[in-house]
Scaffold this motif. Sequence first.
Motif, PDB file in Angstrom:
ATOM      1  N   GLY A  24       0.785  -1.224   0.000  1.00  0.00           N
ATOM      2  CA  GLY A  24       0.000   0.000   0.000  1.00  0.00           C
ATOM      3  C   GLY A  24       0.814   1.270   0.000  1.00  0.00           C
ATOM      4  O   GLY A  24       0.247   2.357  -0.149  1.00  0.00           O
ATOM      5  N   ARG A  27       1.098   3.528  -4.846  1.00  0.00           N
ATOM      6  CA  ARG A  27      -0.180   3.416  -5.538  1.00  0.00           C
ATOM      7  C   ARG A  27      -0.011   3.900  -6.968  1.00  0.00           C
ATOM      8  O   ARG A  27       0.520   4.980  -7.212  1.00  0.00           O
ATOM      9  CB  ARG A  27      -1.255   4.255  -4.843  1.00  0.00           C
ATOM     10  CG  ARG A  27      -1.384   4.013  -3.349  1.00  0.00           C
ATOM     11  CD  ARG A  27      -2.076   2.717  -3.035  1.00  0.00           C
ATOM     12  NE  ARG A  27      -3.474   2.722  -3.400  1.00  0.00           N
ATOM     13  CZ  ARG A  27      -4.309   1.733  -3.082  1.00  0.00           C
ATOM     14  NH1 ARG A  27      -3.873   0.664  -2.416  1.00  0.00           N
ATOM     15  NH2 ARG A  27      -5.570   1.784  -3.452  1.00  0.00           N
ATOM     16  N   GLU A  92      -5.984  -7.631  -5.417  1.00  0.00           N
ATOM     17  CA  GLU A  92      -6.938  -6.607  -5.836  1.00  0.00           C
ATOM     18  C   GLU A  92      -7.757  -6.108  -4.639  1.00  0.00           C
ATOM     19  O   GLU A  92      -8.019  -4.901  -4.519  1.00  0.00           O
ATOM     20  CB  GLU A  92      -7.862  -7.164  -6.917  1.00  0.00           C
ATOM     21  CG  GLU A  92      -8.906  -6.195  -7.434  1.00  0.00           C
ATOM     22  CD  GLU A  92      -8.339  -5.039  -8.223  1.00  0.00           C
ATOM     23  OE1 GLU A  92      -9.112  -4.100  -8.533  1.00  0.00           O
ATOM     24  OE2 GLU A  92      -7.133  -5.045  -8.543  1.00  0.00           O
ATOM     25  N   ARG A  95      -5.854  -3.692  -2.735  1.00  0.00           N
ATOM     26  CA  ARG A  95      -5.744  -2.393  -3.410  1.00  0.00           C
ATOM     27  C   ARG A  95      -7.021  -1.586  -3.306  1.00  0.00           C
ATOM     28  O   ARG A  95      -6.981  -0.372  -3.087  1.00  0.00           O
ATOM     29  CB  ARG A  95      -5.391  -2.615  -4.886  1.00  0.00           C
ATOM     30  CG  ARG A  95      -5.171  -1.350  -5.700  1.00  0.00           C
ATOM     31  CD  ARG A  95      -4.769  -1.687  -7.126  1.00  0.00           C
ATOM     32  NE  ARG A  95      -5.897  -2.178  -7.907  1.00  0.00           N
ATOM     33  CZ  ARG A  95      -6.712  -1.389  -8.609  1.00  0.00           C
ATOM     34  NH1 ARG A  95      -6.535  -0.074  -8.600  1.00  0.00           N
ATOM     35  NH2 ARG A  95      -7.704  -1.901  -9.316  1.00  0.00           N
ATOM     36  N   THR A 160      -2.196  -8.764   2.753  1.00  0.00           N
ATOM     37  CA  THR A 160      -3.164  -7.702   2.500  1.00  0.00           C
ATOM     38  C   THR A 160      -4.234  -7.600   3.571  1.00  0.00           C
ATOM     39  O   THR A 160      -4.834  -6.536   3.747  1.00  0.00           O
ATOM     40  CB  THR A 160      -3.856  -7.904   1.135  1.00  0.00           C
ATOM     41  OG1 THR A 160      -4.449  -9.214   1.086  1.00  0.00           O
ATOM     42  CG2 THR A 160      -2.851  -7.765   0.002  1.00  0.00           C
ATOM     43  N   SER A 414      -0.533  -7.233  -8.769  1.00  0.00           N
ATOM     44  CA  SER A 414       0.550  -6.871  -7.839  1.00  0.00           C
ATOM     45  C   SER A 414       1.731  -6.231  -8.551  1.00  0.00           C
ATOM     46  O   SER A 414       2.825  -6.168  -8.002  1.00  0.00           O
ATOM     47  CB  SER A 414       1.015  -8.122  -7.084  1.00  0.00           C
ATOM     48  OG  SER A 414       1.483  -9.125  -7.989  1.00  0.00           O
TER      49      SER A 414
END
Length: 631
Positions: A24, A27, A92, A95, A160, A414
């Motif tokens: 994270g 971005r 995903e 994200r 994640t 990724s």
Amino acid sequence: MTTTSPATGPVSPSTSVLRPLPHGALRLGAGYWGAWQERNGSAVLRHCEDWIERIGWAGNFDGAATGAPFEHAGIDFVDSEVYKLLEAMAWELGRTGDAELQVRYERLVDRVAAAQDDDGYLHTAFGRPWQRPRWSDLEWGHELYCMGHLIQAAVARLRTAGSGRLVDVAVRVADHLVVVFGDGGREAVCGHPEIEPALVELGRATGDDRYVRLAQLFIERRGHGRLGPIAFGPEYFQDDVPVREADVWRGHAVRAVYLAAGAVDVAVETGDADLVAAVERQWSNTVATRTYLTGAMGSHHQDEAFGADFELPPDREYGETCAAIASNMVSWRLLLETGESKYADLIERTLYNAVMVAPRADGRAFFYANTMHQRVEGAVPPEGDLSDRALSSLRAPWFAVSCCPTNLARTLASVESVFATMTDDGLQLHQYGDLDIELTLPGGAQVGFRVRSGWPTDGTVVVEATRATGIPVALRLRVPSWAGEATLETPDGSRQVAGEQTVTVERAFVPGDRVVLRVPVTARLTAPDPRIDAVRGTLAVERGPLVYALESTDLGRDVGEVVLVADSVPEDDGPDDVRVWLRPRSVHADGALPYGATSVDDGAAEPVRLVPYASWGNRGPSTMRVFLPVG
């Protein structure tokens, strides 16, 4: 269970020269990669999910969970496609946090978990009374291979979300493997490497060294003839020479490079400098003698394998998408371990060309094999049909062997993980585009940078500080090996010629400080090594990191009917208007065979547009070639 290692991307070594960024911290914004990552989330993932449901690959887990006989859909290793999709979904979700995707993900995980045996074993094609026994076909059964992809999917969830049901499933699988194949267990290896990097990453993520030890055993057992004989020879399985003694990658390309990735992981975690050096040697020799201009690997269709040195025919290139992805897996690990920019250079070349040639522009059809010379136009595969994996002349919606679409999905989900790294006192940018970075360096500095670039078609990279670092920070930028005379502009107004490989600006950054790297991006001619017989007497065109191709769509005739005008140079009016001067050529052979005395008719030269290789075939059937004969 929660992770004990930093929440990073797919690779998180316990020690290395460069460290991956926290999950994270980087971005992607607008631009090439941001657009593709959005398309992956909105189109590619759903496309893969729809197909594995439609043809029963997800349903295999439902059948296995019932305990009653069922007809297994697909070949033995289709479990792995479900796992690669789950990995892509996990990245995903990390994200976007998309609630609807979360529901789809959890439902699929529940179906996988329901199929797991009490002792942790999990495979839908083996182990039940009406199926073949467990571990009865290590050469071709792909049991360990599939479990490796399951573990990697679980690691993605760990990094994640910190926990999840799939993590519990994967830990039980790994514990089972330690019992069966660990110290004192069965001394065997899988015909398809993949379990090795997965186990190491699970060990890193959980702090359980047993998994790293098992991966080490698998690496050390390889190359001693433990797998059965096959017509392709033991090198197909990399079972001919121990890993640390090999000088080049050989045999089945995907197998070879996945094994190399696992070897680097094991070497890093065990402090085995000799094993790292062995993979570095293999990387260098393979890149120098067995790698296509696009970064693709594997020149044989029959065994999906590397050929001999300089055996790189463009028209018979296999160049499987999965091999390109595996190549970048190794290069990324070696970049982290050594800090050497040559590995980032190959990642860039391979990503833009050998990987991104695979998806159709809408993300709903794919190449499996990636030729650099299409001799016949072929036909558009029906949207609702399965295609043979290497026989489709244009991108196909799905394949009976569909390892490549799901591999692409997890890579795109990724991809930002390979853009930058950190050290105690610095940040290193390896790939460019539109991206924002915010993190705390291990040395304590608060770092914030906004990166804007039209890469890969524009070579200007603007890096602007968005927060004060407080203390000096070393910002390092890669200068690509293909670059001409690049320049660097620093916040104090100075301008200098950028050195080779990298440039560094060290200062206490304040908001508004700008560093500008300008890399000339113009079309250039590239000559092949004369030892590559198949393309001797030809030239290719590159522009920045992109390889270009001639399509009959632009030529108006078959690409085999023209030659590049000798001594001409490419005309560059932008990335979509690169032209070369071509001359029609008609050759007449004197005899029934295509040999003997010939006469040549040359026509008038004219400029013809080329397209980025990765985009070829998006306008319909065409003939295509990258290397142009000179005449």
